[in-house]
Motif scaffolding. Sequence first.
Motif, PDB file in Angstrom:
ATOM      1  N   TRP A   1      -3.819  -1.646  -2.177  1.00 43.50           N
ATOM      2  CA  TRP A   1      -2.537  -1.199  -2.718  1.00 43.50           C
ATOM      3  C   TRP A   1      -1.653  -0.578  -1.637  1.00 43.50           C
ATOM      4  O   TRP A   1      -0.436  -0.646  -1.728  1.00 43.50           O
ATOM      5  CB  TRP A   1      -2.727  -0.234  -3.891  1.00 43.50           C
ATOM      6  N   VAL A   2      -2.256  -0.008  -0.604  1.00 44.54           N
ATOM      7  CA  VAL A   2      -1.476   0.644   0.452  1.00 44.54           C
ATOM      8  C   VAL A   2      -0.622  -0.373   1.207  1.00 44.54           C
ATOM      9  O   VAL A   2       0.536  -0.098   1.530  1.00 44.54           O
ATOM     10  CB  VAL A   2      -2.406   1.419   1.421  1.00 44.54           C
ATOM     11  N   ILE A   3      -1.174  -1.549   1.460  1.00 44.84           N
ATOM     12  CA  ILE A   3      -0.403  -2.541   2.213  1.00 44.84           C
ATOM     13  C   ILE A   3       0.710  -3.152   1.368  1.00 44.84           C
ATOM     14  O   ILE A   3       1.636  -3.751   1.905  1.00 44.84           O
ATOM     15  CB  ILE A   3      -1.291  -3.652   2.816  1.00 44.84           C
ATOM     16  N   LEU A   4       0.611  -2.987   0.058  1.00 47.82           N
ATOM     17  CA  LEU A   4       1.627  -3.548  -0.832  1.00 47.82           C
ATOM     18  C   LEU A   4       2.792  -2.594  -1.092  1.00 47.82           C
ATOM     19  O   LEU A   4       3.746  -2.956  -1.774  1.00 47.82           O
ATOM     20  CB  LEU A   4       0.982  -3.962  -2.160  1.00 47.82           C
TER      21      LEU A   4
ATOM     22  N   SER B   1      -6.045   1.046  -9.152  1.00 52.96           N
ATOM     23  CA  SER B   1      -7.113   1.371 -10.101  1.00 52.96           C
ATOM     24  C   SER B   1      -8.362   0.517  -9.881  1.00 52.96           C
ATOM     25  O   SER B   1      -9.448   0.894 -10.298  1.00 52.96           O
ATOM     26  CB  SER B   1      -6.611   1.206 -11.539  1.00 52.96           C
ATOM     27  N   ARG B   2      -8.213  -0.604  -9.209  1.00 57.93           N
ATOM     28  CA  ARG B   2      -9.364  -1.480  -8.950  1.00 57.93           C
ATOM     29  C   ARG B   2     -10.197  -1.011  -7.765  1.00 57.93           C
ATOM     30  O   ARG B   2     -11.353  -1.390  -7.641  1.00 57.93           O
ATOM     31  CB  ARG B   2      -8.890  -2.908  -8.705  1.00 57.93           C
ATOM     32  N   GLY B   3      -9.589  -0.263  -6.875  1.00 51.65           N
ATOM     33  CA  GLY B   3     -10.335   0.285  -5.744  1.00 51.65           C
ATOM     34  C   GLY B   3     -10.691  -0.714  -4.652  1.00 51.65           C
ATOM     35  O   GLY B   3     -11.564  -0.443  -3.834  1.00 51.65           O
ATOM     36  N   ARG B   4     -10.019  -1.852  -4.613  1.00 51.38           N
ATOM     37  CA  ARG B   4     -10.313  -2.855  -3.581  1.00 51.38           C
ATOM     38  C   ARG B   4      -9.821  -2.384  -2.219  1.00 51.38           C
ATOM     39  O   ARG B   4      -8.795  -1.723  -2.112  1.00 51.38           O
ATOM     40  CB  ARG B   4      -9.641  -4.183  -3.933  1.00 51.38           C
ATOM     41  N   VAL B   5     -10.563  -2.758  -1.176  1.00 52.95           N
ATOM     42  CA  VAL B   5     -10.177  -2.431   0.196  1.00 52.95           C
ATOM     43  C   VAL B   5     -10.214  -3.688   1.051  1.00 52.95           C
ATOM     44  O   VAL B   5     -10.905  -4.653   0.727  1.00 52.95           O
ATOM     45  CB  VAL B   5     -11.099  -1.350   0.821  1.00 52.95           C
ATOM     46  N   LEU B   6      -9.456  -3.663   2.139  1.00 51.38           N
ATOM     47  CA  LEU B   6      -9.491  -4.773   3.089  1.00 51.38           C
ATOM     48  C   LEU B   6     -10.842  -4.749   3.800  1.00 51.38           C
ATOM     49  O   LEU B   6     -11.326  -3.684   4.189  1.00 51.38           O
ATOM     50  CB  LEU B   6      -8.360  -4.642   4.105  1.00 51.38           C
ATOM     51  N   PRO B   7     -11.459  -5.909   3.985  1.00 47.91           N
ATOM     52  CA  PRO B   7     -12.812  -5.939   4.554  1.00 47.91           C
ATOM     53  C   PRO B   7     -12.928  -5.326   5.954  1.00 47.91           C
ATOM     54  O   PRO B   7     -13.854  -4.568   6.219  1.00 47.91           O
ATOM     55  CB  PRO B   7     -13.158  -7.428   4.599  1.00 47.91           C
TER      56      PRO B   7
ATOM     57  N   ALA C   1       6.719  -4.463  -9.257  1.00 49.04           N
ATOM     58  CA  ALA C   1       5.872  -4.366  -8.064  1.00 49.04           C
ATOM     59  C   ALA C   1       5.127  -3.032  -8.047  1.00 49.04           C
ATOM     60  O   ALA C   1       3.942  -2.979  -7.696  1.00 49.04           O
ATOM     61  CB  ALA C   1       6.714  -4.530  -6.801  1.00 49.04           C
ATOM     62  N   ALA C   2       5.807  -1.971  -8.440  1.00 46.51           N
ATOM     63  CA  ALA C   2       5.155  -0.657  -8.496  1.00 46.51           C
ATOM     64  C   ALA C   2       4.047  -0.655  -9.552  1.00 46.51           C
ATOM     65  O   ALA C   2       2.966  -0.089  -9.324  1.00 46.51           O
ATOM     66  CB  ALA C   2       6.180   0.430  -8.786  1.00 46.51           C
ATOM     67  N   LYS C   3       4.298  -1.294 -10.686  1.00 45.29           N
ATOM     68  CA  LYS C   3       3.252  -1.408 -11.715  1.00 45.29           C
ATOM     69  C   LYS C   3       2.055  -2.192 -11.185  1.00 45.29           C
ATOM     70  O   LYS C   3       0.903  -1.826 -11.425  1.00 45.29           O
ATOM     71  CB  LYS C   3       3.807  -2.093 -12.968  1.00 45.29           C
TER      72      LYS C   3
END
Length: 188
Positions: free
Chosen positions: A140-143, A127-133, A118-120
Amino acid sequence: MQQTHESALPGFLGMLDSAISRIESFLLAMGVLLMAANTVANVVGRFVLGNSIFFSEELNRILIILITFAGISYAARNARHIRMSAVYDLLPARLRKGMMVVISVVTAAFMFLLCYYAAKYIGSQASRGRVLPALQIPVWVILIWVPAGFFMTGAQYLLTAVRNLTSSGIYLSTHVQEGYEDAEEIEI
């Protein structure tokens, strides 16, 4: 039933057990209360004011992840996970105790392995830089709750193994002894 955070384990392990118990209780209570408040506020906003809270669904998704992964540790602490015990129940007490230690250690190892993966995964998401809309929070923060929950569950099972190695009874968790005498019969 009043929840106590006292541990039957000695020294540092007892402090760790108590700390995990407090964290679980806080996360679960706050998660459920926040989810309820958010949902009620969103319903009132939608039907009374004519506008939904734009981030309500995302917030509930975050809280579901939090509650789920704090809940697996809580379930392990209270011996509430599903058990396949047909063969186990037929064994004499000494073998059941040994088997419980093995089951606890193997389950702890599996939880720590899941924590690692899960940490990996979180690293790859970061690294993908996705954010919640709506909330603009990095995904990654919510995970973070996923490996945290697996770690706390692994620690709980490891503490159960220690409890079984240091106590005379057979423990399903650090404070729940095996047995069916307290179980209520559930009719379906």
